[in-house]
Design a protein around this motif. Structure first.
Motif, PDB file in Angstrom:
ATOM      1  N   ARG A   8       1.139  -1.447  -0.421  1.00  0.00           N
ATOM      2  CA  ARG A   8      -0.177  -0.525   0.037  1.00  0.00           C
ATOM      3  C   ARG A   8       0.696   1.102   0.288  1.00  0.00           C
ATOM      4  NH1 ARG A   8      -4.894  -1.451   3.726  1.00  0.00           N
ATOM      5  NH2 ARG A   8      -5.292  -3.371   2.517  1.00  0.00           N
ATOM      6  N   ILE A   9       1.980   0.951   0.129  1.00  0.00           N
ATOM      7  CA  ILE A   9       3.160   2.480   0.760  1.00  0.00           C
ATOM      8  C   ILE A   9       3.777   2.833  -0.780  1.00  0.00           C
ATOM      9  CG2 ILE A   9       5.266   3.367   1.539  1.00  0.00           C
ATOM     10  CD1 ILE A   9       4.746   1.132   3.322  1.00  0.00           C
ATOM     11  N   GLY A  10       3.837   1.342  -1.583  1.00  0.00           N
ATOM     12  CA  GLY A  10       4.196   2.059  -3.041  1.00  0.00           C
ATOM     13  C   GLY A  10       3.959   1.040  -3.741  1.00  0.00           C
ATOM     14  N   THR A  11       4.784   1.204  -5.067  1.00  0.00           N
ATOM     15  CA  THR A  11       5.059   0.353  -6.206  1.00  0.00           C
ATOM     16  C   THR A  11       6.383  -1.134  -5.924  1.00  0.00           C
ATOM     17  OG1 THR A  11       5.917   1.611  -7.933  1.00  0.00           O
ATOM     18  CG2 THR A  11       3.151   1.236  -7.775  1.00  0.00           C
ATOM     19  N   ILE A  12       6.054  -1.673  -6.596  1.00  0.00           N
ATOM     20  CA  ILE A  12       7.490  -2.891  -5.379  1.00  0.00           C
ATOM     21  C   ILE A  12       9.116  -1.935  -6.372  1.00  0.00           C
ATOM     22  CG2 ILE A  12       9.352  -4.787  -6.482  1.00  0.00           C
ATOM     23  CD1 ILE A  12       6.163  -6.321  -6.615  1.00  0.00           C
ATOM     24  N   PHE A  13       8.924  -0.985  -8.211  1.00  0.00           N
ATOM     25  CA  PHE A  13       9.728  -0.135  -8.589  1.00  0.00           C
ATOM     26  C   PHE A  13      10.327   0.748  -7.528  1.00  0.00           C
ATOM     27  CE2 PHE A  13      10.583   3.191 -10.562  1.00  0.00           C
ATOM     28  CZ  PHE A  13      11.529   2.732 -11.930  1.00  0.00           C
ATOM     29  N   THR A  14       8.986   1.505  -7.298  1.00  0.00           N
ATOM     30  CA  THR A  14       8.864   2.271  -5.914  1.00  0.00           C
ATOM     31  C   THR A  14      10.299   1.850  -4.825  1.00  0.00           C
ATOM     32  OG1 THR A  14       7.703   2.054  -5.266  1.00  0.00           O
ATOM     33  CG2 THR A  14       7.166   3.669  -6.901  1.00  0.00           C
ATOM     34  N   ARG A  15      10.162   0.486  -4.889  1.00  0.00           N
ATOM     35  CA  ARG A  15      10.711   0.324  -3.566  1.00  0.00           C
ATOM     36  C   ARG A  15      12.244  -0.061  -3.518  1.00  0.00           C
ATOM     37  NH1 ARG A  15       7.299  -3.400  -0.968  1.00  0.00           N
ATOM     38  NH2 ARG A  15       5.760  -3.063  -2.535  1.00  0.00           N
ATOM     39  N   VAL A  16      12.160  -0.920  -5.394  1.00  0.00           N
ATOM     40  CA  VAL A  16      14.404  -1.028  -5.651  1.00  0.00           C
ATOM     41  C   VAL A  16      14.817   0.122  -5.795  1.00  0.00           C
ATOM     42  CG1 VAL A  16      15.016  -2.436  -6.915  1.00  0.00           C
ATOM     43  CG2 VAL A  16      12.840  -3.696  -6.312  1.00  0.00           C
ATOM     44  N   ILE A  32      16.131  -8.277 -12.864  1.00  0.00           N
ATOM     45  CA  ILE A  32      16.040  -8.417 -14.533  1.00  0.00           C
ATOM     46  C   ILE A  32      15.731  -6.999 -15.074  1.00  0.00           C
ATOM     47  CG2 ILE A  32      16.400  -9.592 -16.358  1.00  0.00           C
ATOM     48  CD1 ILE A  32      16.842 -11.941 -14.656  1.00  0.00           C
ATOM     49  N   TRP A  33      14.064  -6.968 -14.138  1.00  0.00           N
ATOM     50  CA  TRP A  33      13.227  -6.277 -15.282  1.00  0.00           C
ATOM     51  C   TRP A  33      13.154  -4.653 -14.938  1.00  0.00           C
ATOM     52  CZ3 TRP A  33      10.658  -3.401 -11.084  1.00  0.00           C
ATOM     53  CH2 TRP A  33      11.054  -4.523  -9.891  1.00  0.00           C
ATOM     54  N   TRP A  34      13.765  -4.035 -13.992  1.00  0.00           N
ATOM     55  CA  TRP A  34      14.079  -3.381 -13.407  1.00  0.00           C
ATOM     56  C   TRP A  34      14.492  -2.012 -14.108  1.00  0.00           C
ATOM     57  CZ3 TRP A  34      17.271   0.663 -12.998  1.00  0.00           C
ATOM     58  CH2 TRP A  34      16.568   1.998 -11.513  1.00  0.00           C
ATOM     59  N   ASP A  35      15.225  -2.312 -15.379  1.00  0.00           N
ATOM     60  CA  ASP A  35      16.051  -1.090 -16.175  1.00  0.00           C
ATOM     61  C   ASP A  35      13.893  -1.542 -17.690  1.00  0.00           C
ATOM     62  OD1 ASP A  35      18.095  -0.722 -15.424  1.00  0.00           O
ATOM     63  OD2 ASP A  35      18.977  -2.969 -15.780  1.00  0.00           O
ATOM     64  N   ILE A  36      13.997  -2.952 -17.681  1.00  0.00           N
ATOM     65  CA  ILE A  36      13.088  -2.750 -18.941  1.00  0.00           C
ATOM     66  C   ILE A  36      11.792  -1.579 -18.450  1.00  0.00           C
ATOM     67  CG2 ILE A  36      11.225  -3.957 -20.235  1.00  0.00           C
ATOM     68  CD1 ILE A  36      13.139  -6.696 -19.463  1.00  0.00           C
ATOM     69  N   TYR A  37      11.554  -1.783 -17.272  1.00  0.00           N
ATOM     70  CA  TYR A  37      10.308  -0.715 -16.716  1.00  0.00           C
ATOM     71  C   TYR A  37      10.604   1.006 -16.411  1.00  0.00           C
ATOM     72  CZ  TYR A  37       6.821  -0.085 -13.172  1.00  0.00           C
ATOM     73  OH  TYR A  37       5.199   0.507 -12.467  1.00  0.00           O
ATOM     74  N   PRO A  42       4.471   2.162 -17.769  1.00  0.00           N
ATOM     75  CA  PRO A  42       3.474   1.599 -17.580  1.00  0.00           C
ATOM     76  C   PRO A  42       2.277   2.751 -18.064  1.00  0.00           C
ATOM     77  CG  PRO A  42       3.812   0.870 -15.958  1.00  0.00           C
ATOM     78  CD  PRO A  42       4.839   1.084 -16.234  1.00  0.00           C
ATOM     79  N   THR A  43       1.370   3.168 -18.778  1.00  0.00           N
ATOM     80  CA  THR A  43       0.884   4.084 -19.133  1.00  0.00           C
ATOM     81  C   THR A  43      -0.306   4.272 -17.989  1.00  0.00           C
ATOM     82  OG1 THR A  43      -1.551   2.816 -19.838  1.00  0.00           O
ATOM     83  CG2 THR A  43       1.142   3.990 -21.359  1.00  0.00           C
ATOM     84  N   ARG A  44      -0.607   3.495 -16.897  1.00  0.00           N
ATOM     85  CA  ARG A  44      -1.472   4.528 -15.192  1.00  0.00           C
ATOM     86  C   ARG A  44      -0.648   3.000 -14.705  1.00  0.00           C
ATOM     87  NH1 ARG A  44      -7.578   2.761 -16.292  1.00  0.00           N
ATOM     88  NH2 ARG A  44      -6.615   1.340 -14.989  1.00  0.00           N
ATOM     89  N   GLU A  45      -0.018   4.007 -13.237  1.00  0.00           N
ATOM     90  CA  GLU A  45       0.711   3.532 -12.591  1.00  0.00           C
ATOM     91  C   GLU A  45       0.453   1.908 -11.679  1.00  0.00           C
ATOM     92  OE1 GLU A  45       4.875   3.249 -10.079  1.00  0.00           O
ATOM     93  OE2 GLU A  45       3.783   4.812 -11.564  1.00  0.00           O
ATOM     94  N   PRO A  46       0.718   1.115 -11.358  1.00  0.00           N
ATOM     95  CA  PRO A  46      -0.350  -0.311 -11.248  1.00  0.00           C
ATOM     96  C   PRO A  46       0.113  -0.132  -9.724  1.00  0.00           C
ATOM     97  CG  PRO A  46       2.874  -0.944 -11.940  1.00  0.00           C
ATOM     98  CD  PRO A  46       1.878   0.320 -12.157  1.00  0.00           C
ATOM     99  N   VAL A  47      -0.651   0.491  -8.665  1.00  0.00           N
ATOM    100  CA  VAL A  47      -1.301   0.646  -7.654  1.00  0.00           C
ATOM    101  C   VAL A  47      -1.942  -0.124  -6.678  1.00  0.00           C
ATOM    102  CG1 VAL A  47      -0.353   3.191  -7.896  1.00  0.00           C
ATOM    103  CG2 VAL A  47      -2.891   2.771  -8.340  1.00  0.00           C
TER     104      VAL A  47
END
Length: 166
Positions: A8-16, A32-37, A42-47
């Motif tokens: 609920r605090i943030g997405t996995i991307f923002t935490r990494v 591995i996915w971090w550079d691609i992300y 995404p057009t809409r943030e996955p919250v």
């Protein structure tokens, strides 16, 4: 970490990203996915609290699914499946092949066609089961010979209790 509500605090991307920024995670340890992300966000943030849009998903059924469902409901054994063996077929695949060949030759109703295909499959599996039983009987003879050899070797060994009796 049970009952953690970090999603609920943030997405996995923002935490990494935060871990990388404060150097709690080394850049070579990032996922591995971090550079691609980061390159293609995404057009809409996955919250966490975003509502799911109302999309109707159409169920997809194939003709073979009905036969597979009947087979699994009947409680017949699935058999051992070797996933690395691409040449041999599972019992369900064999049933589907038998059903398809019988369907092409005769135009009967589906129910009787299914039971006829099951009878043919059981006959073909029965031959394999007899081979398996023969092999199992040979294996039990081998196990008996190993057991007798092990018992003789055990007799030759001295027991620790006997060593300290003196």
């Amino acid at each position: 970490m049970a009952n953690s509500r970090l999603e609920r605090i943030g997405t996995i991307f923002t935490r990494v990203e935060g871990l990388l920024r404060c150097k709690a995670m080394h850049p070579e340890d990032r996922p591995i996915w971090w550079d691609i992300y980061r390159a293609f966000p995404p057009t809409r943030e996955p919250v966490f609290d975003r509502t799911i849009s109302a999309v109707t998903i159409r169920p997809i059924y194939y003709k073979e699914d009905i036969i597979r469902a009947k087979y699994h409901k009947s409680g017949e054994p699935i058999g051992t499946v070797n996933l690395s063996d691409t040449k041999s077929k599972t019992n369900v695949q064999q049933l589907l092949d038998i059903h398809e060949t019988m369907k092409n030759s005769d135009n009967e109703n589906e129910e009787s066609l299914y039971f006829q295909a099951m009878d043919v499959l059981k006959e073909s599996i029965g031959v394999k089961r007899e081979d398996w039983l023969e092999k199992a009987s040979r294996d039990t003879e081998t196990k008996k010979s190993f057991a007798s050899t092990f018992a003789e070797a055990k007799k030759d060994q001295t027991d620790l209790k006997d060593i300290f009796k003196e």
